[in-house]
Design a protein around this motif. Structure first.
Motif, mmCIF file in Angstrom:
data_model
loop_
_atom_site.group_PDB
_atom_site.id
_atom_site.type_symbol
_atom_site.label_atom_id
_atom_site.label_comp_id
_atom_site.label_asym_id
_atom_site.label_seq_id
_atom_site.Cartn_x
_atom_site.Cartn_y
_atom_site.Cartn_z
ATOM 1 N N LEU A 1 3.227 -0.899 4.401
ATOM 2 C CA LEU A 1 2.404 0.383 3.497
ATOM 3 C C LEU A 1 3.878 1.431 3.727
ATOM 4 O O LEU A 1 5.024 1.396 3.773
ATOM 5 N N GLU B 1 0.828 -0.954 0.210
ATOM 6 C CA GLU B 1 -0.021 -0.017 -0.044
ATOM 7 C C GLU B 1 1.447 1.149 -0.002
ATOM 8 O O GLU B 1 1.598 1.147 1.002
ATOM 9 N N THR C 1 -4.157 2.213 5.622
ATOM 10 C CA THR C 1 -4.752 1.110 4.613
ATOM 11 C C THR C 1 -6.123 1.874 5.057
ATOM 12 O O THR C 1 -6.764 2.672 5.454
#
Length: 303
Positions: free
Chosen positions: A157, A35, A40
């Motif tokens: 992330l 991501e 998220t």
């Protein structure tokens, strides 16, 4: 260059990416999610809830909507330009998806309508605190993220994917980068769940024909730049037509007033030439109205 191996790599940790990751992990796969944001959820964090047709909540409240009727309404509205098989499959699985989320711990408010003449298919998420409303779906994202981590899904992330790796025509992984540099993830399957291109004015102008800030004033949710679409094309995916669903709002006065104000009759909509261009009886449908406005001179009207 760091290298990772997994069964499934998911590009994008929004609602679709998390759903794919959790489903794969529930079926025994080793999964990684990459991501580019620092959390998220993507645009789902700004949403209120997903669509559902023939759900338990609808049946209990005698809400008369079926997959067949929803399918016909959608395909007629889109003039059958959309992939009928995908739309049908999406609708057929929507009730099961709502149940799957409930089993995960997501709670929903009553099925709701987006505007008075629409169907009550909008399953708005109940937040942990406060009343259902704007950004309520962030609660759903938190639960899905926790479920993914519980199943062993590795979520990276701030790790944007750069390209798809192919070997002899087969997709075998992706390249990405993070604060520590470049990395490669090799996998048996690559799932792209990066969303649309609403934050990319160049894409919008090229594929939709509208100029952002001139004849289109959209949300531009950060991160929806079409990078997943472009990566798929670069890897050899075929192209199809692309468009955007436009919604008509009155001047922003806060809350839901932008949606409510135009519905208060009497209204008369004319274009810049002073010509009436729409049957005002359908004004409560913000998409129908937006489509009519988009066809007018300079995409403008007078209310």
């Amino acid at each position: 260059m760091r290298e990772f191996e997994t069964d499934v790599v998911v590009v994008g940790g929004g609602a679709s990416g998390l759903a794919a990751a959790v489903t794969a992990a529930e079926n025994g796969a080793k999964v990684m999610v990459l991501e580019k944001a620092n959390t998220t959820g993507g645009c789902a964090n700004m949403a209120m809830g997903p669509l559902g047709v023939e759900t338990r909540m609808q049946r209990e409240r005698l809400i008369d909507i079926s997959v067949d009727r929803a399918f016909n309404k959608f395909m007629e509205y889109s003039h059958w330009r959309s992939d009928a098989r995908l739309i049908r499959r999406y609708l057929e699985q929507s009730a099961g998806t709502i149940e799957w989320l409930e089993n995960m711990g997501v709670e929903f408010a009553l099925p709701s309508k987006y505007f008075p003449a629409s169907e009550a298919t909008w399953h708005i998420v109940k937040p942990k605190t406060g009343k259902p409303g704007l950004r309520a779906a962030a609660t759903m994202i938190k639960i899905m993220t926790e479920r993914a981590e519980e199943l062993g899904v590795k979520i990276l992330l701030e790790t944007p994917v750069k390209s798809i790796i192919k070997d002899q025509g087969e997709v075998i992984g992706v390249t990405a980068s993070d604060k520590d540099g470049e990395l490669e993830v090799y996998a048996g399957a690559v799932i792209i769940g990066t969303g649309g291109f609403g934050d990319n004015p160049d894409f919008i102008k090229k594929y939709v024909g509208l100029e952002w800030g001139k004849d289109l004033f959209s949300y531009r949710i950060p991160g929806l730049t079409g990078d997943g679409i472009q990566m798929a094309w670069d890897a050899g995916a075929s192209k199809d037509f692309m468009t955007m669903e436009m919604v008509f709002f009155a001047p922003n006065t806060g809350g839901y007033a932008p949606i409510e104000l135009p519905f208060r009759q009497p209204n008369l909509l004319v274009n810049l030439d002073g010509e009436r261009f729409i049957n005002e009886e359908v004004i409560e449908n913000p998409v129908f109205t937006a489509n009519a406005i988009e066809k007018q001179k300079r995409k403008l009207h007078i209310l």
